[in-house]
Motif scaffolding. Structure first.
Motif, PDB file in Angstrom:
ATOM      1  N   ALA A   4       0.573  -0.811  -0.284  1.00  0.00           N
ATOM      2  CA  ALA A   4      -0.088  -0.053   0.224  1.00  0.00           C
ATOM      3  C   ALA A   4       0.967   1.105  -0.269  1.00  0.00           C
ATOM      4  CB  ALA A   4      -0.803   0.117   1.121  1.00  0.00           C
ATOM      5  N   THR A   5       1.311   1.913   0.976  1.00  0.00           N
ATOM      6  CA  THR A   5       2.559   2.329   0.696  1.00  0.00           C
ATOM      7  C   THR A   5       4.276   2.042   0.086  1.00  0.00           C
ATOM      8  OG1 THR A   5       4.256   1.663   3.303  1.00  0.00           O
ATOM      9  CG2 THR A   5       1.752   2.832   3.029  1.00  0.00           C
ATOM     10  N   GLY A   6       4.306   0.789  -0.368  1.00  0.00           N
ATOM     11  CA  GLY A   6       5.772   0.974  -0.710  1.00  0.00           C
ATOM     12  C   GLY A   6       7.428   1.113  -0.372  1.00  0.00           C
ATOM     13  N   VAL A   7       6.778   0.796   1.765  1.00  0.00           N
ATOM     14  CA  VAL A   7       8.158   1.494   2.335  1.00  0.00           C
ATOM     15  C   VAL A   7       7.730  -0.305   3.790  1.00  0.00           C
ATOM     16  CG1 VAL A   7       8.731   2.527   3.316  1.00  0.00           C
ATOM     17  CG2 VAL A   7       7.226   3.396   2.225  1.00  0.00           C
ATOM     18  N   SER A   8       9.338  -0.566   3.273  1.00  0.00           N
ATOM     19  CA  SER A   8       8.789  -1.321   4.660  1.00  0.00           C
ATOM     20  C   SER A   8       8.614  -0.626   6.194  1.00  0.00           C
ATOM     21  CB  SER A   8      10.237  -2.167   4.580  1.00  0.00           C
ATOM     22  OG  SER A   8       9.861  -3.186   3.288  1.00  0.00           O
ATOM     23  N   GLU A   9       7.317  -0.444   6.295  1.00  0.00           N
ATOM     24  CA  GLU A   9       6.740   0.198   7.293  1.00  0.00           C
ATOM     25  C   GLU A   9       7.071  -0.592   9.108  1.00  0.00           C
ATOM     26  OE1 GLU A   9       5.633   3.280   7.018  1.00  0.00           O
ATOM     27  OE2 GLU A   9       5.334   2.981   5.048  1.00  0.00           O
ATOM     28  N   GLY A  10       7.595  -1.230   8.954  1.00  0.00           N
ATOM     29  CA  GLY A  10       7.645  -2.044   9.832  1.00  0.00           C
ATOM     30  C   GLY A  10       9.303  -2.414  10.348  1.00  0.00           C
ATOM     31  N   THR A  11       9.757  -1.772   9.652  1.00  0.00           N
ATOM     32  CA  THR A  11      11.813  -1.391   9.515  1.00  0.00           C
ATOM     33  C   THR A  11      11.938  -0.488   9.920  1.00  0.00           C
ATOM     34  OG1 THR A  11      12.232  -2.052   7.601  1.00  0.00           O
ATOM     35  CG2 THR A  11      11.826  -4.391   8.708  1.00  0.00           C
ATOM     36  N   LEU A  12      11.361   0.678   9.425  1.00  0.00           N
ATOM     37  CA  LEU A  12      11.333   2.377   9.322  1.00  0.00           C
ATOM     38  C   LEU A  12      11.154   2.754  10.641  1.00  0.00           C
ATOM     39  CD1 LEU A  12      11.236   4.976   6.857  1.00  0.00           C
ATOM     40  CD2 LEU A  12       9.158   4.795   8.057  1.00  0.00           C
ATOM     41  N   ARG A  13      12.133   3.103  10.833  1.00  0.00           N
ATOM     42  CA  ARG A  13      12.834   3.528  12.585  1.00  0.00           C
ATOM     43  C   ARG A  13      13.405   5.038  12.367  1.00  0.00           C
ATOM     44  NH1 ARG A  13      15.437  -0.365  10.561  1.00  0.00           N
ATOM     45  NH2 ARG A  13      18.031  -0.738  10.997  1.00  0.00           N
ATOM     46  N   ALA A  14      13.499   5.932  13.324  1.00  0.00           N
ATOM     47  CA  ALA A  14      14.459   6.972  13.688  1.00  0.00           C
ATOM     48  C   ALA A  14      15.397   7.025  14.346  1.00  0.00           C
ATOM     49  CB  ALA A  14      13.617   8.002  14.242  1.00  0.00           C
ATOM     50  N   SER A  15      16.425   6.098  14.025  1.00  0.00           N
ATOM     51  CA  SER A  15      17.660   5.624  14.297  1.00  0.00           C
ATOM     52  C   SER A  15      18.795   5.212  13.420  1.00  0.00           C
ATOM     53  CB  SER A  15      17.044   4.590  14.873  1.00  0.00           C
ATOM     54  OG  SER A  15      18.137   3.531  15.977  1.00  0.00           O
ATOM     55  N   THR A  16      19.834   5.326  13.778  1.00  0.00           N
ATOM     56  CA  THR A  16      20.794   4.772  13.559  1.00  0.00           C
ATOM     57  C   THR A  16      21.955   3.562  13.821  1.00  0.00           C
ATOM     58  OG1 THR A  16      22.297   5.457  15.056  1.00  0.00           O
ATOM     59  CG2 THR A  16      21.641   6.754  13.943  1.00  0.00           C
ATOM     60  N   ALA A  17      20.810   2.743  13.989  1.00  0.00           N
ATOM     61  CA  ALA A  17      21.267   1.332  15.177  1.00  0.00           C
ATOM     62  C   ALA A  17      21.097   0.684  14.010  1.00  0.00           C
ATOM     63  CB  ALA A  17      20.216   1.194  16.208  1.00  0.00           C
ATOM     64  N   ALA A  18      21.532  -0.453  13.331  1.00  0.00           N
ATOM     65  CA  ALA A  18      21.960  -1.183  12.542  1.00  0.00           C
ATOM     66  C   ALA A  18      21.559  -2.853  12.535  1.00  0.00           C
ATOM     67  CB  ALA A  18      22.546  -1.118  11.553  1.00  0.00           C
ATOM     68  N   PHE A  19      20.697  -3.101  11.684  1.00  0.00           N
ATOM     69  CA  PHE A  19      20.121  -4.259  12.180  1.00  0.00           C
ATOM     70  C   PHE A  19      21.134  -5.499  12.282  1.00  0.00           C
ATOM     71  CE2 PHE A  19      20.758  -5.113   7.917  1.00  0.00           C
ATOM     72  CZ  PHE A  19      21.873  -5.878   7.159  1.00  0.00           C
ATOM     73  N   GLN A  20      21.582  -6.638  12.868  1.00  0.00           N
ATOM     74  CA  GLN A  20      22.708  -7.479  13.497  1.00  0.00           C
ATOM     75  C   GLN A  20      22.412  -9.012  14.205  1.00  0.00           C
ATOM     76  OE1 GLN A  20      26.182  -7.010  14.742  1.00  0.00           O
ATOM     77  NE2 GLN A  20      25.385  -4.359  13.364  1.00  0.00           N
ATOM     78  N   ASP A  21      23.026  -9.466  13.863  1.00  0.00           N
ATOM     79  CA  ASP A  21      23.222 -10.930  14.567  1.00  0.00           C
ATOM     80  C   ASP A  21      23.314 -10.793  15.872  1.00  0.00           C
ATOM     81  OD1 ASP A  21      23.157 -13.612  15.075  1.00  0.00           O
ATOM     82  OD2 ASP A  21      24.690 -14.380  14.666  1.00  0.00           O
ATOM     83  N   LEU A  22      22.025 -10.220  17.050  1.00  0.00           N
ATOM     84  CA  LEU A  22      22.308  -9.767  18.476  1.00  0.00           C
ATOM     85  C   LEU A  22      22.915 -11.089  19.444  1.00  0.00           C
ATOM     86  CD1 LEU A  22      22.345  -7.414  20.356  1.00  0.00           C
ATOM     87  CD2 LEU A  22      20.090  -7.987  20.304  1.00  0.00           C
ATOM     88  N   LEU A  23      22.274 -12.379  19.217  1.00  0.00           N
ATOM     89  CA  LEU A  23      22.600 -13.351  19.554  1.00  0.00           C
ATOM     90  C   LEU A  23      23.600 -14.011  19.291  1.00  0.00           C
ATOM     91  CD1 LEU A  23      18.869 -13.609  20.248  1.00  0.00           C
ATOM     92  CD2 LEU A  23      20.259 -12.249  21.745  1.00  0.00           C
ATOM     93  N   GLY A  24      23.755 -13.995  18.157  1.00  0.00           N
ATOM     94  CA  GLY A  24      25.152 -15.087  17.700  1.00  0.00           C
ATOM     95  C   GLY A  24      24.739 -16.514  17.240  1.00  0.00           C
ATOM     96  N   ASP A  25      23.259 -16.667  16.711  1.00  0.00           N
ATOM     97  CA  ASP A  25      22.558 -17.706  15.883  1.00  0.00           C
ATOM     98  C   ASP A  25      22.561 -17.462  14.936  1.00  0.00           C
ATOM     99  OD1 ASP A  25      20.721 -15.957  16.505  1.00  0.00           O
ATOM    100  OD2 ASP A  25      19.300 -17.232  17.533  1.00  0.00           O
ATOM    101  N   GLY A  26      22.796 -16.441  13.782  1.00  0.00           N
ATOM    102  CA  GLY A  26      23.092 -16.198  12.430  1.00  0.00           C
ATOM    103  C   GLY A  26      21.412 -15.721  12.029  1.00  0.00           C
ATOM    104  N   ALA A  27      20.891 -15.306  13.161  1.00  0.00           N
ATOM    105  CA  ALA A  27      19.338 -15.171  12.686  1.00  0.00           C
ATOM    106  C   ALA A  27      19.835 -13.325  12.427  1.00  0.00           C
ATOM    107  CB  ALA A  27      18.434 -15.212  14.033  1.00  0.00           C
ATOM    108  N   LEU A  28      19.491 -12.395  11.943  1.00  0.00           N
ATOM    109  CA  LEU A  28      20.028 -10.940  11.824  1.00  0.00           C
ATOM    110  C   LEU A  28      18.017 -10.579  12.824  1.00  0.00           C
ATOM    111  CD1 LEU A  28      21.137 -11.000   8.325  1.00  0.00           C
ATOM    112  CD2 LEU A  28      22.076 -10.710  10.004  1.00  0.00           C
TER     113      LEU A  28
END
Length: 437
Positions: free
Chosen positions: A265-289
């Motif tokens: 509907a919007t042409g944007v990944s609304e669920g991941t849109l954020r006012a932040s500089t923190a990037a996605f990560q494998d935070l737990l070290g299990d391969g899942a981003l």
């Protein structure tokens, strides 16, 4: 060499006692190491190219940036040499491939290209036949780069595909043991960016699929392949947008490339849109981003502090909170928060002399005072050891010129509250790659 001289008589004596004679080897001890014959032959082959008017032109980006690289292109256990030049002519950029023959190196193949520079090169087996394909980025100018996929099978160069790109990555997304190549193009004000996936069938036929990216993504900041909650491989594209970041997640199943986070509907990944500089990560070290989404905490004053809710996705685009963290970027640490703390609030409590502190409190509502229960200190002054050794403090970790310490309060009112063992397990340092550039 000064250390070696006193040992030479003893070495000579040992050899004589063993029935050996040094002969002319004393001079060899003082001589410089010699290159193996095959590398001398390689240097001769390269010198022949240079003497004809070429100059070295190493790749300017990527992992492989040496002017001369050794790569086993056909999986036979013997490394071929790859050298990068520029020379006068219609196609000035040259990538020479040399193979060993009877102790010497000879030219096996040459890739030629237009442009001002060789941007990058990667070696990827896209069809699983044991031969590596060469993925070359050609720098055409300040705003244009061309990606070319070249087959080297039998040392016969064949261009399989060429397209403009912004960044690229190779990964095995569908789990079939072969890698796919994903070329990302940044969008414009009029059109969104896109991702094109290239793969090779067993018979060498090129297969490609294209999918659009979020509109408004004006720069590509990070690419990675990682697992989803129910899928071992997915492609994450993160980019800057007005006010923050947005992340697209793409899957490749049954020959179809899907952007599972894109809202049609919007042409944007609304669920991941954020006012932040923190990037996605494998935070737990299990391969899942995981993708971090900021959430404001109840404020004790004018300053609003936030935690990061880290979301994992499944292949249908449904997201679930995996964990929550508090990130203190100014002091380079973060804390993984438990689910059962209930509403909390934080405040800074810095003082002169290199003592910086974050106080965690239970939130009792706007009409009631907060209940402090944990203070984390970052101590970096000359008296940091003295500050860390105060009776109510315990050192968590030391890193460089900073000591991290903690103190607990009101523990009698919260029997299930955090303790030192929990804190040391959930306290982590932040590294520069956490922040999208």
């Amino acid at each position: 060499m000064k250390r070696l001289r006193p040992l030479l008589p003893a070495l000579a004596l040992l050899l004589l006692l063993g029935g050996c004679s040094l002969g002319g080897s004393i001079e060899k001890l003082y001589s410089l190491p010699q290159m193996p014959d095959e590398y001398l032959e390689l240097q001769h082959a390269i010198d022949a190219v240079l003497s004809a008017g070429a100059v070295y032109s190493a790749p300017v980006d990527g992992v492989h940036r040496q002017s001369v690289q050794l790569v086993d292109l056909n999986g036979d256990g013997t490394e071929e040499a790859v050298a990068f030049f520029s020379a006068a002519g219609e196609k000035p950029l040259k990538i020479w491939f040399f193979r060993q023959r009877e102790g010497s190196y000879e030219r096996a193949a040459v890739i030629e290209g237009d442009g001002s520079s060789i941007e990058s090169i990667d070696y990827v087996d896209l069809d699983g036949d044991g031969w590596l394909e060469a993925v070359v980025g050609w720098g055409m100018g300040p705003e244009l780069k061309m990606l070319e996929i070249c087959s080297l099978k039998g040392f016969q160069v064949s261009s399989l595909a060429a397209a403009d790109y912004t960044r690229y990555l190779s990964a095995d997304l569908d789990g079939n043991g072969k890698r796919e190549l994903l070329a990302v193009r940044r969008g414009t004000a009029e059109t969104p960016g896109s991702v094109t996936l290239y793969s090779l069938a067993g018979d060498g036929e090129l297969v490609s699929a294209t999918q659009r990216l979020s509109g408004g993504m004006d720069g590509i900041t990070k690419l990675a392949a990682g697992a989803l909650r129910d899928l071992p491989g997915a492609f994450f594209v993160e980019g800057s947008c007005q006010g923050g970041l947005v992340t697209d997640i793409l899957t490749y199943e049954h020959g179809v490339l899907n952007n599972i986070t894109l809202d049609p509907a919007t042409g944007v990944s609304e669920g991941t849109l954020r006012a932040s500089t923190a990037a996605f990560q494998d935070l737990l070290g299990d391969g899942a981003l995981l993708i971090p989404i900021p959430r404001a905490l109840p404020a004790q004053g004018e300053t609003v502090y936030r935690v990061l809710d880290w979301y994992g996705y499944n292949s249908r685009g449904k997201r679930t909170i995996v964990c929550t963290t508090f990130h203190n970027y100014s002091d380079s640490w973060y804390l993984v928060l438990p689910d059962d703390w209930g509403p909390i609030s934080v405040r800074r409590q810095d003082s002169d002399g290199g003592e910086r502190a974050v106080v965690f409190s239970l939130w009792n509502g706007e009409e009631e005072p907060v209940t402090d229960f944990l203070t984390v200190y970052a101590l970096s002054g000359e008296n940091r050891e003295e500050l860390a050794g105060k009776p109510d403090r315990t050192v968590i970790r030391a890193a460089g010129e900073t000591i991290y310490a903690a103190s607990f309060t009101n523990r009698e009112d919260w029997p299930g509250g955090p303790d030192l063992t929990w804190l040391r397990q959930n306290f982590h340092l932040i590294y520069s790659e956490w922040i999208a550039q």
